[in-house]
Design a protein around this motif. Structure first.
Motif, PDB file in Angstrom:
ATOM      1  N   LYS A 223       0.820  -1.220   0.000  1.00  0.00           N
ATOM      2  CA  LYS A 223       0.000   0.000   0.000  1.00  0.00           C
ATOM      3  C   LYS A 223       0.849   1.263   0.000  1.00  0.00           C
ATOM      4  O   LYS A 223       0.546   2.231  -0.684  1.00  0.00           O
ATOM      5  CB  LYS A 223      -0.942  -0.015   1.209  1.00  0.00           C
ATOM      6  N   ASP A 224       1.932   1.267   0.759  1.00  0.00           N
ATOM      7  CA  ASP A 224       2.815   2.433   0.802  1.00  0.00           C
ATOM      8  C   ASP A 224       3.505   2.634  -0.548  1.00  0.00           C
ATOM      9  O   ASP A 224       3.654   3.762  -1.027  1.00  0.00           O
ATOM     10  CB  ASP A 224       3.850   2.248   1.913  1.00  0.00           C
ATOM     11  N   MET A 225       3.931   1.555  -1.173  1.00  0.00           N
ATOM     12  CA  MET A 225       4.558   1.651  -2.488  1.00  0.00           C
ATOM     13  C   MET A 225       3.568   2.141  -3.541  1.00  0.00           C
ATOM     14  O   MET A 225       3.931   2.876  -4.460  1.00  0.00           O
ATOM     15  CB  MET A 225       5.108   0.288  -2.915  1.00  0.00           C
ATOM     16  N   LYS A 226       2.325   1.728  -3.408  1.00  0.00           N
ATOM     17  CA  LYS A 226       1.292   2.170  -4.349  1.00  0.00           C
ATOM     18  C   LYS A 226       1.182   3.692  -4.358  1.00  0.00           C
ATOM     19  O   LYS A 226       1.045   4.317  -5.415  1.00  0.00           O
ATOM     20  CB  LYS A 226      -0.053   1.551  -3.962  1.00  0.00           C
ATOM     21  N   CYS A 227       1.288   4.285  -3.195  1.00  0.00           N
ATOM     22  CA  CYS A 227       1.232   5.744  -3.083  1.00  0.00           C
ATOM     23  C   CYS A 227       2.508   6.388  -3.623  1.00  0.00           C
ATOM     24  O   CYS A 227       2.457   7.377  -4.353  1.00  0.00           O
ATOM     25  CB  CYS A 227       1.033   6.132  -1.622  1.00  0.00           C
ATOM     26  N   ASP A 228       3.660   5.822  -3.300  1.00  0.00           N
ATOM     27  CA  ASP A 228       4.946   6.388  -3.726  1.00  0.00           C
ATOM     28  C   ASP A 228       5.120   6.387  -5.236  1.00  0.00           C
ATOM     29  O   ASP A 228       5.590   7.358  -5.822  1.00  0.00           O
ATOM     30  CB  ASP A 228       6.088   5.585  -3.090  1.00  0.00           C
ATOM     31  N   PHE A 229       4.764   5.258  -5.870  1.00  0.00           N
ATOM     32  CA  PHE A 229       4.994   5.102  -7.309  1.00  0.00           C
ATOM     33  C   PHE A 229       3.718   5.200  -8.135  1.00  0.00           C
ATOM     34  O   PHE A 229       3.754   4.991  -9.349  1.00  0.00           O
ATOM     35  CB  PHE A 229       5.664   3.746  -7.576  1.00  0.00           C
ATOM     36  N   ASP A 230       2.579   5.505  -7.481  1.00  0.00           N
ATOM     37  CA  ASP A 230       1.294   5.630  -8.174  1.00  0.00           C
ATOM     38  C   ASP A 230       1.012   4.373  -9.006  1.00  0.00           C
ATOM     39  O   ASP A 230       0.821   4.423 -10.228  1.00  0.00           O
ATOM     40  CB  ASP A 230       1.292   6.877  -9.071  1.00  0.00           C
TER      41      ASP A 230
ATOM     42  N   GLU B 110       0.587  -3.575  -8.971  1.00  0.00           N
ATOM     43  CA  GLU B 110       0.572  -4.144  -7.615  1.00  0.00           C
ATOM     44  C   GLU B 110       0.661  -5.669  -7.654  1.00  0.00           C
ATOM     45  O   GLU B 110       1.379  -6.279  -6.863  1.00  0.00           O
ATOM     46  CB  GLU B 110      -0.723  -3.732  -6.899  1.00  0.00           C
ATOM     47  N   ALA B 111      -0.077  -6.280  -8.572  1.00  0.00           N
ATOM     48  CA  ALA B 111      -0.076  -7.734  -8.676  1.00  0.00           C
ATOM     49  C   ALA B 111       1.266  -8.265  -9.174  1.00  0.00           C
ATOM     50  O   ALA B 111       1.634  -9.405  -8.873  1.00  0.00           O
ATOM     51  CB  ALA B 111      -1.202  -8.182  -9.615  1.00  0.00           C
ATOM     52  N   VAL B 112       2.008  -7.431  -9.925  1.00  0.00           N
ATOM     53  CA  VAL B 112       3.291  -7.869 -10.478  1.00  0.00           C
ATOM     54  C   VAL B 112       4.324  -8.097  -9.371  1.00  0.00           C
ATOM     55  O   VAL B 112       5.185  -8.984  -9.480  1.00  0.00           O
ATOM     56  CB  VAL B 112       3.817  -6.834 -11.504  1.00  0.00           C
ATOM     57  N   ILE B 113       4.272  -7.322  -8.270  1.00  0.00           N
ATOM     58  CA  ILE B 113       5.316  -7.383  -7.234  1.00  0.00           C
ATOM     59  C   ILE B 113       5.456  -8.779  -6.644  1.00  0.00           C
ATOM     60  O   ILE B 113       6.546  -9.358  -6.660  1.00  0.00           O
ATOM     61  CB  ILE B 113       5.062  -6.329  -6.139  1.00  0.00           C
TER      62      ILE B 113
ATOM     63  N   TYR C 157       8.520   5.705   9.002  1.00  0.00           N
ATOM     64  CA  TYR C 157       9.689   5.655   8.117  1.00  0.00           C
ATOM     65  C   TYR C 157       9.396   5.142   6.707  1.00  0.00           C
ATOM     66  O   TYR C 157      10.217   5.315   5.810  1.00  0.00           O
ATOM     67  CB  TYR C 157      10.791   4.797   8.763  1.00  0.00           C
ATOM     68  N   GLY C 158       8.295   4.459   6.500  1.00  0.00           N
ATOM     69  CA  GLY C 158       7.925   4.032   5.162  1.00  0.00           C
ATOM     70  C   GLY C 158       8.519   2.697   4.726  1.00  0.00           C
ATOM     71  O   GLY C 158       9.244   2.031   5.474  1.00  0.00           O
ATOM     72  N   TRP C 159       8.211   2.332   3.481  1.00  0.00           N
ATOM     73  CA  TRP C 159       8.539   0.993   2.984  1.00  0.00           C
ATOM     74  C   TRP C 159      10.040   0.767   2.816  1.00  0.00           C
ATOM     75  O   TRP C 159      10.509  -0.365   2.927  1.00  0.00           O
ATOM     76  CB  TRP C 159       7.806   0.726   1.663  1.00  0.00           C
ATOM     77  N   ARG C 160      10.813   1.830   2.545  1.00  0.00           N
ATOM     78  CA  ARG C 160      12.254   1.630   2.347  1.00  0.00           C
ATOM     79  C   ARG C 160      12.930   1.152   3.632  1.00  0.00           C
ATOM     80  O   ARG C 160      13.818   0.285   3.594  1.00  0.00           O
ATOM     81  CB  ARG C 160      12.906   2.913   1.844  1.00  0.00           C
TER      82      ARG C 160
ATOM     83  N   ILE D 188      -1.768   3.045   4.474  1.00  0.00           N
ATOM     84  CA  ILE D 188      -0.903   1.906   4.791  1.00  0.00           C
ATOM     85  C   ILE D 188      -1.723   0.875   5.557  1.00  0.00           C
ATOM     86  O   ILE D 188      -2.916   1.083   5.813  1.00  0.00           O
ATOM     87  CB  ILE D 188       0.324   2.340   5.631  1.00  0.00           C
ATOM     88  N   LEU D 189      -1.097  -0.203   5.926  1.00  0.00           N
ATOM     89  CA  LEU D 189      -1.811  -1.218   6.691  1.00  0.00           C
ATOM     90  C   LEU D 189      -2.230  -0.669   8.047  1.00  0.00           C
ATOM     91  O   LEU D 189      -1.450  -0.011   8.740  1.00  0.00           O
ATOM     92  CB  LEU D 189      -0.934  -2.456   6.898  1.00  0.00           C
ATOM     93  N   SER D 190      -3.455  -0.948   8.421  1.00  0.00           N
ATOM     94  CA  SER D 190      -3.963  -0.507   9.716  1.00  0.00           C
ATOM     95  C   SER D 190      -3.594  -1.525  10.795  1.00  0.00           C
ATOM     96  O   SER D 190      -3.042  -2.593  10.513  1.00  0.00           O
ATOM     97  CB  SER D 190      -5.482  -0.361   9.655  1.00  0.00           C
TER      98      SER D 190
END
Length: 523
Positions: free
Chosen positions: A98-105, A111-114, A225-228, A353-355
């Protein structure tokens, strides 16, 4: 001058009578009754003292004499840490998506590719490493795989674009695929018969701990801090496993079939020494074999067995990864009016992000695999491998059917729990059975190939679940049920039973000439 008359030698030695005919006949009969397999120019008796053949023992004798002790516990910790690291890397996709979805639009397809790309390259890595580890050794391939895994996982935390991230995750998936199957075989080959299923339980528990670790780290760092940061911290278990791995010995079975007698004996001696047991008396028997042949896996001798296991692996992985990692999120957010359970949460950048509810759901999903592992270990020893397959495949079908009707939120939770437990139970049995059913000279090649084709099922399952919306969920559950019946039919076709049987190393043993079946034992 003295004159010496020639005289006859009448000493006791000279007067000794020649061997009686009865003694000579006894020696000849002794030669005739010996098995032809024990006769060679070096073993033919030339005197009464050499009529006895040299006592020999094989690797199965060594392992049974050594028992399960400190040597195996150290191996279980090291290889368990590798399983821990693999689980954390795979589970990470659920935490950071979810965080990556926001960062990279990201689009839904991206999303399914990851997760799908990880499983696709996992399959390639599993095939390549399986063959190479049969040819060059288990430890060498694991060391190379762990080094590449650490580098690619670290790079994933710093990439500036989505497609570079996908490239790094592909390499990571390749190395995880290379590591997991090889590590399972590596451990299986050193464990005594009666401890194989319980030892595998120990390794699988590390997988669960890795999944729980990933959830707890996500709860601590994702909001601030985010996904990184999540990706960077996930590398730590990989580094720890890499540091410990050099202290493990190469598989004695690999040394034996590759003709390295002295090294095989050295490892056998160390196993007995560490476990404070005595090495069997006599000489270690080894046989050189051609190793790592893919054609041997699909030779007439193994073709039927391998095709059935390919089907079982594909459906099993489809079920396990779709159910444990992704299906709970889809069901609880979009099905049976359960969406209020999870809630929503955003990070400092305003990205969803995840709740807390999401993390609780992931933690429960991971922890529910523990009773599945224990159940698999018990059932496989009580019923045998083949009956356990049939029993758990039938239970899976019942569990999938439980999720179809919307009979309330709590009934849905119960159905999900039953699905996760039954799927992990079947998976546990499969990973105990598969290394046991192939001989050492192609064991890793076979396991790697089957695991690879199974991960194509995992990629299919996760891709389908990721692209679902609420109206498609019953259709997805329908595919689980349909696959469940195919899985049940496949398990009924299996012929080999491997409970309480020593591992086979050579073609001769595979043909049944010296195959050892041990007494029934309990965990």
């Amino acid at each position: 001058m003295a004159y010496e008359n020639p005289v006859l030698d009448v000493s006791d030695e000279a007067l000794e009578e020649p061997p009686a005919e009865d003694d000579e006949q006894a020696q000849l009969e002794d030669i005739e009754i010996r098995s032809p397999s024990t006769l060679s120019p070096d073993t033919l008796p030339t005197s009464p003292e050499s009529t006895e053949s040299i006592q020999t023992y094989d690797l199965n004798n060594v392992l049974e004499a050594a028992g399960f002790g400190r040597y195996h516990i150290f191996f279980m910790i090291v290889l368990g840490m590798m399983s821990f690291a693999d689980a954390a890397e795979i589970f990470m996709a659920s935490v950071i998506l979810k965080d990556m979805k926001c960062d990279f639009d990201l689009t839904p397809i991206q999303e399914a590719v990851i997760p799908a790309i990880v499983f696709f390259f996992y399959a390639i890595g599993s095939i390549v490493a399986g063959k190479l580890s049969d040819v060059y050794g288990r430890k060498k391939i694991l060391l190379v795989g762990m080094i590449v895994l650490v580098i690619s996982a670290l790079l994933s935390a710093f990439v500036p674009s989505f497609w570079l991230f996908i490239a790094c995750r592909g390499i990571t998936g390749f190395t995880i695929g290379a590591n997991y199957g090889v590590s399972v075989v590596y451990f299986t080959e050193i464990v005594p018969v009666k401890h194989r299923s319980s030892a595998m339980l120990g390794m699988e528990l590390f997988w669960t701990i890795g999944s729980v670790f990933e959830c707890l780290v996500g709860m601590a760092v994702m909001v601030k801090y985010g996904w990184r940061a999540q990706v960077g911290i996930t590398v730590v278990p990989c580094i720890f496993a890499l540091v410990l791995l050099p202290f493990c010995d190469e598989s004695a079975r690999y040394y034996a079939i590759s003709g390295q007698h002295d090294k095989a004996l050295q490892v056998c001696t160390k196993i007995c020494s560490r476990n404070r047991r005595k090495l069997p008396e006599g000489e270690l028997k080894v046989s050189i074999e051609d190793r790592g042949s893919m054609t041997a896996v699909f030779s007439p001798e193994f073709l039927r067995h391998s095709i059935i296991l390919i089907l079982i692996f594909f459906i099993n992985m489809y079920h396990v990864f779709a159910i444990v990692i992704l299906l709970p999120d889809v069901l609880l957010n979009n099905y049976c009016s359960a969406s209020s359970f999870l809630g929503k949460e955003t990070n400092a950048k305003g990205c969803e992000i995840l709740s807390k509810g999401d993390y609780e759901m992931l933690l429960v999903s991971a922890l529910l695999s523990v009773p599945g592992f224990f159940l698999g270990t018990v059932v496989v020893e009580k019923l045998g491998r083949k009956k356990s397959f049939v029993f758990t495949a039938l239970i899976q079908i019942i569990c999938f059917c439980m999720a179809l009707p919307c009979w309330g939120t709590w009934f849905l939770y119960l159905a999900l729990a039953a699905m996760i437990i039954s799927s992990t139970t079947f998976n546990q049995i499969l990973w105990i059975y598969t290394p046991e059913s192939y001989p050492t000279y192609i064991r890793n090649t076979a396991v790697g190939t089957l695991n690879a084709l199974g991960k194509l099922g995992a990629a299919s399952g996760t891709f389908i679940i990721e692209t679902l919306d609420a109206k498609d969920i019953r259709g997805s559950l329908g595919t689980f049920i349909a696959f469940g019946f195919i899985l049940l039919a496949a398990t009924l076709l299996l012929k080999k039973e491997t409970r309480n049987q020593a591992l086979q190393d050579t073609r001769e043993q595979q043909a049944g000439l010296t195959y050892a079946t041990l007494q029934d034992s309990r965990i």
